[in-house]
Scaffold this motif. Structure first.
Motif, PDB file in Angstrom:
ATOM      1  N   SER A  60       0.989  -1.374   0.214  1.00  0.00           N
ATOM      2  CA  SER A  60      -0.071  -0.037   0.131  1.00  0.00           C
ATOM      3  C   SER A  60       0.916   1.279  -0.085  1.00  0.00           C
ATOM      4  O   SER A  60       2.159   1.046   0.260  1.00  0.00           O
ATOM      5  N   VAL A  61       0.301   2.335  -0.550  1.00  0.00           N
ATOM      6  CA  VAL A  61       0.939   3.551  -0.486  1.00  0.00           C
ATOM      7  C   VAL A  61       0.749   4.377   0.694  1.00  0.00           C
ATOM      8  O   VAL A  61      -0.520   4.610   1.039  1.00  0.00           O
ATOM      9  N   THR A  62       1.576   4.629   1.528  1.00  0.00           N
ATOM     10  CA  THR A  62       1.611   5.753   2.897  1.00  0.00           C
ATOM     11  C   THR A  62       1.122   7.163   2.207  1.00  0.00           C
ATOM     12  O   THR A  62       0.176   7.607   2.908  1.00  0.00           O
ATOM     13  N   GLU A  63       1.713   7.603   1.574  1.00  0.00           N
ATOM     14  CA  GLU A  63       1.567   9.114   1.217  1.00  0.00           C
ATOM     15  C   GLU A  63       1.886   9.083  -0.648  1.00  0.00           C
ATOM     16  O   GLU A  63       2.524   8.396  -1.046  1.00  0.00           O
ATOM     17  N   GLY A  64       1.357   9.944  -1.248  1.00  0.00           N
ATOM     18  CA  GLY A  64       1.403  10.385  -2.703  1.00  0.00           C
ATOM     19  C   GLY A  64       0.412   9.462  -3.365  1.00  0.00           C
ATOM     20  O   GLY A  64      -0.562   8.955  -2.938  1.00  0.00           O
ATOM     21  N   GLN A  65       0.790   9.645  -4.724  1.00  0.00           N
ATOM     22  CA  GLN A  65      -0.167   9.047  -5.902  1.00  0.00           C
ATOM     23  C   GLN A  65       0.532   8.477  -6.954  1.00  0.00           C
ATOM     24  O   GLN A  65       1.658   8.874  -7.272  1.00  0.00           O
ATOM     25  N   VAL A  66      -0.010   7.646  -7.727  1.00  0.00           N
ATOM     26  CA  VAL A  66       0.398   6.972  -8.656  1.00  0.00           C
ATOM     27  C   VAL A  66      -0.816   7.122  -9.526  1.00  0.00           C
ATOM     28  O   VAL A  66      -1.900   6.709  -9.819  1.00  0.00           O
ATOM     29  N   PHE A  67      -0.470   7.520 -11.105  1.00  0.00           N
ATOM     30  CA  PHE A  67      -1.343   7.734 -12.230  1.00  0.00           C
ATOM     31  C   PHE A  67      -0.975   7.024 -13.395  1.00  0.00           C
ATOM     32  O   PHE A  67       0.193   6.757 -13.777  1.00  0.00           O
ATOM     33  N   LEU A  68      -1.907   6.315 -13.730  1.00  0.00           N
ATOM     34  CA  LEU A  68      -1.673   5.452 -15.172  1.00  0.00           C
ATOM     35  C   LEU A  68      -2.486   5.910 -16.259  1.00  0.00           C
ATOM     36  O   LEU A  68      -3.691   6.038 -16.047  1.00  0.00           O
ATOM     37  N   LYS A  69      -1.713   6.645 -17.173  1.00  0.00           N
ATOM     38  CA  LYS A  69      -2.613   7.295 -18.548  1.00  0.00           C
ATOM     39  C   LYS A  69      -3.550   8.309 -17.776  1.00  0.00           C
ATOM     40  O   LYS A  69      -4.609   8.676 -18.064  1.00  0.00           O
ATOM     41  N   GLY A  70      -2.995   8.917 -16.734  1.00  0.00           N
ATOM     42  CA  GLY A  70      -3.866  10.098 -16.253  1.00  0.00           C
ATOM     43  C   GLY A  70      -4.728   9.865 -15.184  1.00  0.00           C
ATOM     44  O   GLY A  70      -5.376  10.648 -14.536  1.00  0.00           O
ATOM     45  N   LYS A  71      -4.802   8.600 -14.939  1.00  0.00           N
ATOM     46  CA  LYS A  71      -6.080   8.336 -13.918  1.00  0.00           C
ATOM     47  C   LYS A  71      -5.326   7.684 -12.673  1.00  0.00           C
ATOM     48  O   LYS A  71      -4.325   7.065 -12.682  1.00  0.00           O
ATOM     49  N   ASP A  72      -5.693   8.392 -11.612  1.00  0.00           N
ATOM     50  CA  ASP A  72      -5.255   7.912 -10.270  1.00  0.00           C
ATOM     51  C   ASP A  72      -5.491   6.453  -9.966  1.00  0.00           C
ATOM     52  O   ASP A  72      -6.755   6.166  -9.608  1.00  0.00           O
ATOM     53  N   ILE A  73      -4.623   5.732  -9.874  1.00  0.00           N
ATOM     54  CA  ILE A  73      -4.701   4.238  -9.487  1.00  0.00           C
ATOM     55  C   ILE A  73      -4.221   3.739  -8.043  1.00  0.00           C
ATOM     56  O   ILE A  73      -4.100   2.636  -7.829  1.00  0.00           O
ATOM     57  N   THR A  74      -3.903   5.073  -7.243  1.00  0.00           N
ATOM     58  CA  THR A  74      -3.526   4.659  -5.916  1.00  0.00           C
ATOM     59  C   THR A  74      -4.037   3.729  -5.135  1.00  0.00           C
ATOM     60  O   THR A  74      -3.405   2.797  -4.434  1.00  0.00           O
ATOM     61  N   HIS A  75      -5.318   3.934  -5.045  1.00  0.00           N
ATOM     62  CA  HIS A  75      -5.907   2.965  -3.931  1.00  0.00           C
ATOM     63  C   HIS A  75      -7.150   2.137  -4.758  1.00  0.00           C
ATOM     64  O   HIS A  75      -8.085   1.923  -4.062  1.00  0.00           O
ATOM     65  N   VAL A  76      -7.161   1.791  -5.846  1.00  0.00           N
ATOM     66  CA  VAL A  76      -8.131   0.999  -6.589  1.00  0.00           C
ATOM     67  C   VAL A  76      -8.119  -0.436  -6.031  1.00  0.00           C
ATOM     68  O   VAL A  76      -6.975  -0.858  -5.698  1.00  0.00           O
ATOM     69  N   LYS A  77      -9.055  -1.026  -6.115  1.00  0.00           N
ATOM     70  CA  LYS A  77      -9.469  -2.399  -5.721  1.00  0.00           C
ATOM     71  C   LYS A  77     -10.440  -2.963  -6.722  1.00  0.00           C
ATOM     72  O   LYS A  77     -10.856  -2.396  -7.532  1.00  0.00           O
ATOM     73  N   GLY A  78     -10.415  -4.484  -6.479  1.00  0.00           N
ATOM     74  CA  GLY A  78     -11.509  -4.926  -7.159  1.00  0.00           C
ATOM     75  C   GLY A  78     -11.432  -5.204  -8.565  1.00  0.00           C
ATOM     76  O   GLY A  78     -10.233  -5.222  -8.980  1.00  0.00           O
ATOM     77  N   LYS A  79     -12.187  -5.010  -9.417  1.00  0.00           N
ATOM     78  CA  LYS A  79     -12.398  -4.902 -10.680  1.00  0.00           C
ATOM     79  C   LYS A  79     -11.390  -4.014 -11.464  1.00  0.00           C
ATOM     80  O   LYS A  79     -10.558  -4.269 -12.205  1.00  0.00           O
ATOM     81  N   ALA A  80     -11.368  -2.619 -10.778  1.00  0.00           N
ATOM     82  CA  ALA A  80     -10.321  -1.708 -11.222  1.00  0.00           C
ATOM     83  C   ALA A  80      -9.054  -2.162 -11.305  1.00  0.00           C
ATOM     84  O   ALA A  80      -8.099  -1.953 -12.138  1.00  0.00           O
ATOM     85  N   LEU A  81      -8.758  -2.850 -10.043  1.00  0.00           N
ATOM     86  CA  LEU A  81      -7.214  -3.333  -9.836  1.00  0.00           C
ATOM     87  C   LEU A  81      -7.105  -4.475 -10.930  1.00  0.00           C
ATOM     88  O   LEU A  81      -5.563  -4.479 -11.556  1.00  0.00           O
TER      89      LEU A  81
END
Length: 252
Positions: A60-81
């Motif tokens: 998990s990410v403690t702080e900050g963000q990850v973007f995939l093709k402009g979409k924030d994927i930092t905390h996605v789960k389930g189908k989105a993951l």
């Protein structure tokens, strides 16, 4: 205008055990453009693999963000993951440990295809093509991990990662467990994939010579912090920090 496919902003990872805490990654940012390779280098414990695991949600990410093709994927789960795993795949350091020893390489490579509902016969055909794409004969589909060499197993692992047609391949020390000759062969395969298929790569590595041969940009980490960030030539030929100079002296 650059085509940024992956972006990390101010990533931080803190591991907590009881009353103790340890910051493994501290305020790291970078961008990966489509068709490029970014090398993340540093000695053991510098936070390289932790960054890869945060991007792929193995940590998990403690702080900050990850973007995939402009979409924030930092905390996605389930189908989105699951959808993210269609676009980002990882190749690990120890290829034999990444396969189930009870299953053939073909079964391991085809697992994601079967999970997508593709028929067994079509999966078998695709697995054979993937093996050939990675420099292995079709017969390797019937072999078990212990029946092949480390280099052959790593080729199979790359074939497995390519099965879902990802756009980004994360290689976490993918050549460090192999001997020098096999390292060169695997690197040549990765270069071919990058050139022919416009794959984007995140190369987690401690070897600056390898990075110089393959990467477009380099991020140097020390104790979880960014030390330098630029092109291989800038960093290797004109290092600004003493730590980078020591890294270069140790391998070049």
């Amino acid at each position: 205008m650059t085509d940024i496919i992956l972006k990390a902003e101010h990533l931080k990872k803190v591991f907590v055990s009881g009353k103790k805490s340890m910051t493994a990654v501290d305020d790291v940012s970078f961008e990966l453009n489509r068709g490029e390779c970014l090398g993340i280098v540093g000695e053991s414990g510098s936070g390289k693999s932790t960054i890869a695991k945060m991007i792929t949600h193995l940590e998990s990410v403690t702080e900050g963000q990850v973007f995939l093709k402009g979409k924030d994927i930092t905390h996605v789960k389930g189908k989105a993951l699951r959808e993210i795993y269609q676009e980002i795949q990882m190749v690990f350091q120890m290829p034999m440990e990444s396969f189930d020893p009870r299953c053939t390489l073909g079964d391991g490579i085809g697992e994601s295809l079967r999970n997508m509902g593709i028929s067994r016969s079509e999966t078998g055909s695709r697995v054979e093509k993937l093996l050939e794409r990675c420099g292995l004969d079709r017969e390797f589909a019937d072999r078990y991990p212990h029946q092949v060499s480390g280099g052959q197993c790593q080729r199979a692992a790359i074939a497995r990662a390519l099965a879902v047609n990802p756009e980004i391949l994360i290689c976490d020390e993918a050549t460090s467990a192999l001997d020098v000759t096999v390292q060169k062969q695997i690197l040549e395969l990765l270069i071919e994939l990058k050139q022919k298929e416009q794959l984007s790569f995140l190369l987690i590595c401690h070897d600056l010579a390898l990075v110089q041969a393959f990467c477009d940009k380099v991020l140097v980490l020390y104790h979880g912090k960014t030390v330098e960030y630029g092109t291989p030539d800038e960093i290797i030929n004109h290092p600004k920090e003493d730590y980078t100079k020591r890294l270069i002296d140790s391998v070049l």
